[in-house]
Write an enzyme that holds these catalytic residues in place. Structure first.
Site, PDB file in Angstrom:
ATOM      1  NE  ARG A 127      47.276 -21.416  45.952  1.00 52.04           N
ATOM      2  CZ  ARG A 127      48.000 -21.874  46.977  1.00 52.04           C
ATOM      3  NH1 ARG A 127      47.401 -22.428  48.020  1.00 52.04           N
ATOM      4  NH2 ARG A 127      49.308 -21.778  46.974  1.00 52.04           N
TER       5      ARG A 127
ATOM      6  CG  HIS B 206      53.053 -23.609  43.552  1.00 50.21           C
ATOM      7  ND1 HIS B 206      52.702 -22.275  43.599  1.00 50.21           N
ATOM      8  CD2 HIS B 206      53.026 -24.048  44.854  1.00 50.21           C
ATOM      9  CE1 HIS B 206      52.478 -21.918  44.848  1.00 50.21           C
ATOM     10  NE2 HIS B 206      52.662 -22.971  45.623  1.00 50.21           N
TER      11      HIS B 206
ATOM     12  CD  GLN C 153      56.722 -23.393  47.362  1.00 52.29           C
ATOM     13  OE1 GLN C 153      55.644 -23.072  47.818  1.00 52.29           O
ATOM     14  NE2 GLN C 153      57.816 -23.463  48.097  1.00 52.29           N
TER      15      GLN C 153
ATOM     16  CG  ASP D 113      53.615 -31.208  47.345  1.00 55.61           C
ATOM     17  OD1 ASP D 113      53.178 -30.731  48.410  1.00 55.61           O
ATOM     18  OD2 ASP D 113      53.060 -31.019  46.238  1.00 55.61           O
TER      19      ASP D 113
ATOM     20  CB  CYS E  36      55.944 -26.465  48.566  1.00 55.95           C
ATOM     21  SG  CYS E  36      54.796 -27.857  48.431  1.00 55.95           S
TER      22      CYS E  36
ATOM     23  NE  ARG F  17      55.894 -19.376  47.722  1.00 57.21           N
ATOM     24  CZ  ARG F  17      54.594 -19.714  47.683  1.00 57.21           C
ATOM     25  NH1 ARG F  17      54.098 -20.563  48.561  1.00 57.21           N
ATOM     26  NH2 ARG F  17      53.795 -19.249  46.740  1.00 57.21           N
TER      27      ARG F  17
HETATM   28  N1  NVA Z   1      50.749 -30.120  45.437  1.00 58.98           N
HETATM   29  C1  NVA Z   1      50.193 -29.301  46.494  1.00 58.98           C
HETATM   30  C2  NVA Z   1      50.999 -28.061  46.661  1.00 58.98           C
HETATM   31  C3  NVA Z   1      50.559 -27.163  47.802  1.00 58.98           C
HETATM   32  C4  NVA Z   1      51.375 -25.934  47.938  1.00 58.98           C
HETATM   33  C5  NVA Z   1      48.757 -28.966  46.174  1.00 58.98           C
HETATM   34  O1  NVA Z   1      48.470 -28.605  45.032  1.00 58.98           O
HETATM   35  O2  NVA Z   1      47.916 -29.097  47.068  1.00 58.98           O
HETATM   36  N1   CP Z   2      53.384 -23.615  49.562  1.00 61.87           N
HETATM   37  C1   CP Z   2      52.180 -23.011  49.412  1.00 61.87           C
HETATM   38  O1   CP Z   2      51.778 -22.634  48.310  1.00 61.87           O
HETATM   39  O2   CP Z   2      51.505 -22.847  50.563  1.00 61.87           O
HETATM   40  P1   CP Z   2      50.007 -22.337  50.695  1.00 61.87           P
HETATM   41  O3   CP Z   2      49.102 -23.391  50.093  1.00 61.87           O
HETATM   42  O4   CP Z   2      49.779 -22.159  52.162  1.00 61.87           O
HETATM   43  O5   CP Z   2      49.856 -21.050  49.935  1.00 61.87           O
END
Ligand code: NVA
Ligand code: CP
Length: 331
Positions: free
Chosen positions: A108, A135, A138, A232, A273, A318
């Site tokens: 990540r 992502h 997800q 989101d 998400c 997930r």
């Molecule tokens: N768009 C958000 C998704 C988190 C799962 C982020 O990148 O922070």
């Molecule tokens: N939805 C998601 O990716 O959650 P986290 O940031 O907690 O991994």
């Protein structure tokens, strides 16, 4: 020809055919059934995986950890504070080391090019646990949740994503819908739409799957009769604090309210998400409330907690879907 994903990396949904995505969803359903029934499934015993996180996480990290352990694997978690990655060692060198230790790597981070470089150099499957652009894990959880709610008959359903369409979620959902035969409607001010090139790519994919993708600024136009409303956070990980003021100003009309949900189809559902800003019970939520007087952001608390919300089923999925990705690519 049977689907074979053995040895493949999972970096973005665009690289996978509909058949391959549907195969992973079926696997996920099987893993979920096994987990619920208490049937052991340590199919990857003797293998080891490493999870590299440059950003924080609850769901993705835990899904990979529990999923990996349920499959019988050893799991190592590394964050930037406890590894050499980034500060003293390049992604390329990290990949070449970890590829010799581990059978699979989750990453990540920020740039999509980083996860791609990792996959190119590691020599083992790499799974994208979120970048600024995509992502993909997800998406499988979201698709499974939608399947479960519509009796596995999701073709022709309409998903409306409200908010920051440019982010990893808006972009990924548009691809997911196009590949799985669902209509995608992005609903946001014009300057928050994703790039034209991606919209064009998805229009083409959608046409091959008897569905459509489009964006609109008009909430009523988007929400009327919709099957799935999705949103989101307005500010994604890695974005500077300063953007909050502008985001709140531009995206407030696109908050998922009860009024929006009332326009949707009778059996519609709400997805997110997570994490979500639906109240002031978080440090950021409280700060935003104090600074801007806004107590709910992308979604109203009544919707988040309401009867159409499936956000915690989605979060659970997930784990089942990530297990499917690991199994499909490592078996
Ligand atoms: N768009 C958000 C998704 C988190 C799962 C982020 O990148 O922070
Ligand atoms: N939805 C998601 O990716 O959650 P986290 O940031 O907690 O991994």
């Amino acid at each position: 020809m049977p689907v074979n994903l053995s040895g493949r990396s999972f970096l973005r949904l665009l690289d996978f055919s509909t058949e391959e995505i549907e195969y992973m969803l079926k696997l996920a359903k099987n893993f979920k059934d096994m987990k619920r029934a208490g049937v052991p499934h340590r199919y990857l015993e003797g293998k080891n995986i490493v999870l590299l996180f440059q950003k924080t996480s609850t769901r993705t990290r835990c899904a990979f950890e529990v999923g990996g352990m349920d499959l019988g694997m050893g799991v190592t978690y590394l964050d930037p504070g406890s590894s050499q990655m980034g500060k003293k060692e390049s992604i390329e060198d990290t990949a070449r080391v970890l590829g010799r230790f581990y059978d699979g790597i989750e990453f990540r981070g920020f740039a999509q090019s980083d996860v791609e470089e990792l996959a190119e150099k590691a020599g083992v499957p790499v799974w994208n646990g979120l970048t600024d652009m995509w992502h993909p894990t997800q998406m499988l959880a979201d698709a499974l949740t939608i399947q479960e709610n519509f009796n596995y008959d999701i073709k022709g359903k309409t998903l409306v994503f409200m908010g920051d369409l440019k982010n990893n979620m808006g972009r990924s959902l548009m691809v997911m819908c196009a590949k799985l035969g669902m209509n995608f409607v992005g609903c946001a001010p014009r300057d928050y739409w994703m790039d034209d090139e991606l919209i064009k790519t998805c229009e083409k994919i959608a046409a091959e799957h008897d569905c459509t993708v489009r964006c609109t600024e008009d909430v009523k136009d988007a929400a009327t009769g919709a099957d799935i409303i999705y949103t989101d956070v307005w500010v994604s990980m890695g974005e500077p604090e300063e953007v909050w003021a502008e985001r709140i100003k531009k995206l407030e009309p696109y908050r998922v309210t009860q009024e929006v949900m009332d326009m949707t189809a009778k059996d519609s559902i709400f997805l997110h998400c997570l994490p979500a800003f639906h109240d002031t019970n978080t440090t950021t939520g409280a700060e935003i409330a104090e600074k801007f007087g806004v107590t709910e952001m992308e979604v109203e608390d009544t919707v988040f907690e309401g009867p159409k919300s499936r956000v915690f089923e989605e979060a659970e999925n997930r784990m089942h879907t990530i297990k499917a990705v690991m199994y499909a690519t490592l078996k």
